[in-house]
Scaffold this motif. Sequence first.
Motif, PDB file in Angstrom:
ATOM      1  N   ASP A  97       3.819  -1.549 -17.131  1.00 28.42           N
ATOM      2  CA  ASP A  97       3.443  -1.855 -15.754  1.00 28.42           C
ATOM      3  C   ASP A  97       4.698  -2.076 -14.904  1.00 28.42           C
ATOM      4  O   ASP A  97       5.240  -3.171 -14.864  1.00 28.42           O
ATOM      5  CB  ASP A  97       2.549  -3.104 -15.719  1.00 28.42           C
ATOM      6  N   GLU A  98       5.167  -1.015 -14.249  1.00 32.52           N
ATOM      7  CA  GLU A  98       6.302  -1.105 -13.327  1.00 32.52           C
ATOM      8  C   GLU A  98       7.474  -1.854 -13.962  1.00 32.52           C
ATOM      9  O   GLU A  98       8.030  -2.786 -13.378  1.00 32.52           O
ATOM     10  CB  GLU A  98       5.877  -1.818 -12.037  1.00 32.52           C
ATOM     11  N   VAL A 156       1.841  11.171 -22.385  1.00 32.06           N
ATOM     12  CA  VAL A 156       2.324  10.184 -21.420  1.00 32.06           C
ATOM     13  C   VAL A 156       1.599  10.454 -20.105  1.00 32.06           C
ATOM     14  O   VAL A 156       1.749  11.539 -19.526  1.00 32.06           O
ATOM     15  CB  VAL A 156       3.844  10.271 -21.205  1.00 32.06           C
ATOM     16  N   VAL A 157       0.809   9.490 -19.669  1.00 29.80           N
ATOM     17  CA  VAL A 157       0.091   9.594 -18.396  1.00 29.80           C
ATOM     18  C   VAL A 157       0.654   8.531 -17.461  1.00 29.80           C
ATOM     19  O   VAL A 157       0.742   7.355 -17.821  1.00 29.80           O
ATOM     20  CB  VAL A 157      -1.425   9.416 -18.575  1.00 29.80           C
ATOM     21  N   THR A 158       1.053   8.948 -16.275  1.00 30.00           N
ATOM     22  CA  THR A 158       1.724   8.059 -15.327  1.00 30.00           C
ATOM     23  C   THR A 158       0.850   7.831 -14.112  1.00 30.00           C
ATOM     24  O   THR A 158       0.312   8.777 -13.528  1.00 30.00           O
ATOM     25  CB  THR A 158       3.069   8.659 -14.902  1.00 30.00           C
ATOM     26  N   LEU A 159       0.753   6.565 -13.725  1.00 29.31           N
ATOM     27  CA  LEU A 159       0.019   6.165 -12.531  1.00 29.31           C
ATOM     28  C   LEU A 159       1.012   5.957 -11.398  1.00 29.31           C
ATOM     29  O   LEU A 159       1.993   5.228 -11.557  1.00 29.31           O
ATOM     30  CB  LEU A 159      -0.742   4.858 -12.776  1.00 29.31           C
ATOM     31  N   MET A 216       1.479   4.449 -18.118  1.00 24.24           N
ATOM     32  CA  MET A 216       2.425   3.611 -17.381  1.00 24.24           C
ATOM     33  C   MET A 216       2.278   3.799 -15.882  1.00 24.24           C
ATOM     34  O   MET A 216       1.808   4.835 -15.403  1.00 24.24           O
ATOM     35  CB  MET A 216       3.864   3.917 -17.786  1.00 24.24           C
ATOM     36  N   SER A 217       2.659   2.765 -15.144  1.00 28.61           N
ATOM     37  CA  SER A 217       2.778   2.871 -13.693  1.00 28.61           C
ATOM     38  C   SER A 217       4.251   2.780 -13.328  1.00 28.61           C
ATOM     39  O   SER A 217       5.014   2.049 -13.972  1.00 28.61           O
ATOM     40  CB  SER A 217       1.991   1.757 -13.000  1.00 28.61           C
ATOM     41  N   THR A 218       4.645   3.533 -12.309  1.00 30.28           N
ATOM     42  CA  THR A 218       6.051   3.525 -11.906  1.00 30.28           C
ATOM     43  C   THR A 218       6.190   4.019 -10.475  1.00 30.28           C
ATOM     44  O   THR A 218       5.323   4.745  -9.962  1.00 30.28           O
ATOM     45  CB  THR A 218       6.907   4.400 -12.833  1.00 30.28           C
ATOM     46  N   HIS A 219       7.281   3.598  -9.824  1.00 26.29           N
ATOM     47  CA  HIS A 219       7.687   4.163  -8.536  1.00 26.29           C
ATOM     48  C   HIS A 219       8.868   5.115  -8.709  1.00 26.29           C
ATOM     49  O   HIS A 219       9.393   5.627  -7.719  1.00 26.29           O
ATOM     50  CB  HIS A 219       8.075   3.046  -7.569  1.00 26.29           C
ATOM     51  N   GLU A 220       9.294   5.332  -9.947  1.00 28.10           N
ATOM     52  CA  GLU A 220      10.415   6.228 -10.231  1.00 28.10           C
ATOM     53  C   GLU A 220       9.886   7.656 -10.381  1.00 28.10           C
ATOM     54  O   GLU A 220       9.517   8.103 -11.474  1.00 28.10           O
ATOM     55  CB  GLU A 220      11.132   5.786 -11.520  1.00 28.10           C
TER      56      GLU A 220
END
Length: 246
Positions: free
Chosen positions: A161-162, A29-32, A191-195
């Motif tokens: 995506d968010e 799992v790679v997070t942006l 995935m991208s997230t602000h969490e």
Amino acid sequence: MLEVRDLVKHYGDATVLAGVDLAVAEHQVVTLIGASGSGKSTLLRCVDLLEEVDDGQILLDGVDVSDPRADTAAAQRRMAIVFQGYNLFPHMTAAQNVALAPRVVHGVPAGGAEERARELLERVGLGAFAGAYPDRLSGGQQQRVAIARALAVRPRLLLLDEITAALDPELVGEVLAIVKELAEGGMTILMSTHEMGFARQVSDRVCFLDGGRVLESGPPEQVLGDPVQERTKRFLARVVAADRPI
């Protein structure tokens, strides 16, 4: 499984991706993370081949799928993307939404596609809502249907995506729980997230994007807990401040 090399994307005179490099191994799992406008969504859309790239390469299982001569449709069948918006067909039930792509794109017989749709809806906690139309579902429920729809095509790579950005705060947890379960089950995810708390829990690696580049990348404990770059520190300080109750 996925390797992005020196990826460049322009929109007119604006450079949105300015030489992005990253890799995602199978079952990782790679997070942006990054501010709005840093290029996260554009990067995900480029990986899913929804946008043409201006330079660089996108390799899926070692094959450059961004090459104009590549079979785009075949590459896209090995990936699935979930956006902020649920994008469910309003005239179809939850089960029909989930069964559509396997049936139409992958040629799965209608009976088999419907059976898998119901299994996936059970998996995301919506078995009782298989016959419900989107306007009868909450935002969190609709997003879980969208995740089930993405899983229905048995993707090698899941792009997110968010996916909680458009949800009310009380609905965020139910969607993140599904993603955490997928990650623990070995699904390969970019995935991208602000969490940030969630990113720390589920990520093998976190990439901080700024100005269309990966400015910092590493284990979540390092990037989120002890970042090296001053720009990363400033971004995280703002995110933490925004999360504090007023």
